[in-house]
Design a protein around this motif. Structure first.
Motif, PDB file in Angstrom:
ATOM      1  N   ASP A   1       0.808  -1.205   0.000  1.00 38.59           N
ATOM      2  CA  ASP A   1       0.000   0.000   0.000  1.00 38.59           C
ATOM      3  C   ASP A   1       0.849   1.265   0.000  1.00 38.59           C
ATOM      4  O   ASP A   1       0.341   2.376   0.102  1.00 38.59           O
ATOM      5  CB  ASP A   1      -0.943  -0.011   1.209  1.00 38.59           C
ATOM      6  N   GLY A   2       2.169   1.088  -0.103  1.00 42.36           N
ATOM      7  CA  GLY A   2       3.069   2.229  -0.170  1.00 42.36           C
ATOM      8  C   GLY A   2       3.404   2.854   1.162  1.00 42.36           C
ATOM      9  O   GLY A   2       4.087   3.881   1.220  1.00 42.36           O
ATOM     10  N   GLU A  37      18.251   1.626  -0.171  1.00 43.58           N
ATOM     11  CA  GLU A  37      17.907   0.303  -0.680  1.00 43.58           C
ATOM     12  C   GLU A  37      16.475  -0.115  -0.346  1.00 43.58           C
ATOM     13  O   GLU A  37      15.952  -1.056  -0.941  1.00 43.58           O
ATOM     14  CB  GLU A  37      18.881  -0.737  -0.107  1.00 43.58           C
ATOM     15  N   HIS A  38      15.847   0.560   0.644  1.00 39.99           N
ATOM     16  CA  HIS A  38      14.518   0.141   1.092  1.00 39.99           C
ATOM     17  C   HIS A  38      13.515   1.282   0.926  1.00 39.99           C
ATOM     18  O   HIS A  38      13.750   2.404   1.385  1.00 39.99           O
ATOM     19  CB  HIS A  38      14.554  -0.285   2.566  1.00 39.99           C
ATOM     20  N   THR A  39      12.423   0.987   0.271  1.00 41.55           N
ATOM     21  CA  THR A  39      11.383   2.003   0.070  1.00 41.55           C
ATOM     22  C   THR A  39      10.286   1.900   1.130  1.00 41.55           C
ATOM     23  O   THR A  39       9.487   2.828   1.280  1.00 41.55           O
ATOM     24  CB  THR A  39      10.756   1.850  -1.317  1.00 41.55           C
ATOM     25  N   ASP A  40      10.251   0.770   1.870  1.00 36.77           N
ATOM     26  CA  ASP A  40       9.165   0.565   2.833  1.00 36.77           C
ATOM     27  C   ASP A  40       9.580   0.884   4.268  1.00 36.77           C
ATOM     28  O   ASP A  40       8.747   0.861   5.184  1.00 36.77           O
ATOM     29  CB  ASP A  40       8.654  -0.877   2.752  1.00 36.77           C
ATOM     30  N   ILE A  41      10.873   1.138   4.481  1.00 37.80           N
ATOM     31  CA  ILE A  41      11.383   1.470   5.826  1.00 37.80           C
ATOM     32  C   ILE A  41      12.297   2.671   5.708  1.00 37.80           C
ATOM     33  O   ILE A  41      13.142   2.740   4.811  1.00 37.80           O
ATOM     34  CB  ILE A  41      12.161   0.289   6.443  1.00 37.80           C
TER      35      ILE A  41
END
Length: 228
Positions: A1-2, A37-41
């Motif tokens: 869900d972004g 490297e992480h788009t969700d954290i």
């Protein structure tokens, strides 16, 4: 869900000297690499500098607790004195990472090697030095940082024990507590060269302290016959 999970890290450093600054820079780089490297954290980093003061570190930790980080890395000014503040942070729900061997108040402890082991490694180097220089006698000073920083005490304890066991090879002329700065080390070393004509070695508790000694030794043309 972004959605992005936000994580807040904090470091309570004992003193931002060259060594601790390197640690901080490595933490900052690791966080930057992770965030890239992480788009969700996403990790946000906070840090404080106790400037070698136990009272300031306790205040620093209290201030960080108010900001409610998820995890706090503590490099203690005094392992016993800092521990109650670390325990208070832990009781506030913050995961505490200990670097300096606090007796309580932590979730994770990082042990690379003990401070005493660093001194033992130095004594092993002395064994090799005396084997190569069988006629050498070191008349030495022990140059510590601030007396409030108890973590340094075992760092040079092994050297003092070595002197007791090998009085014909190593003599401790003076055991001094300074303030961790290059300038203080320079001033003290200048005094020692006048007070102790036989001095030919200094055991320093940090790189910045050793640099101050080196500056004075080099300026006096003693580099070829002096151990730092």
């Amino acid at each position: 869900d972004g959605a992005v999970t936000e994580i807040v890290m904090a470091e309570s450093f004992n003193l931002m000297d060259d060594n601790v600054t390197n640690i901080y820079n490595c933490i900052e780089k690791a966080i930057a690499d992770f965030n890239e490297e992480h788009t969700d954290i996403h990790i946000t980093n906070l840090h404080t500098d106790a400037q070698g003061s136990l009272d300031k570190q306790i205040s620093d930790i209290e201030s960080l607790v108010v900001q409610q980080p998820d995890v706090m890395y503590i490099q203690a000014v005094d392992s016993d004195g800092t521990a109650p503040a670390a325990q208070a942070a832990q009781e506030a729900g913050i995961k505490v990472v200990d670097y300096m061997g606090m007796p309580y108040g932590f979730d994770v402890r990082y042990n690379a090697f003990t401070e005493y082991d660093a001194g033992v490694m130095l004594c092993e180097w002395l064994d090799g030095y005396f084997e190569e220089h069988p006629d050498a006698m070191l008349h030495a000073a022990v140059l510590n940082g601030s007396q409030a920083n108890t973590a340094q005490i075992p760092r040079l304890q092994a050297v003092k024990e070595y002197a007791e066991e090998h009085p014909d090879r190593l003599e401790i002329l003076v055991d001094y507590y300074g303030d961790w700065t290059t300038d203080d080390a320079m001033n003290v070393t200048e005094d020692w060269l006048q007070t102790y004509p036989t001095i030919n070695a200094v055991f320093a508790a940090s790189d910045q302290v050793a640099l101050g000694v080196s500056n004075v030794v080099e300026a006096n043309g003693l580099s070829d016959n002096f151990i730092i």
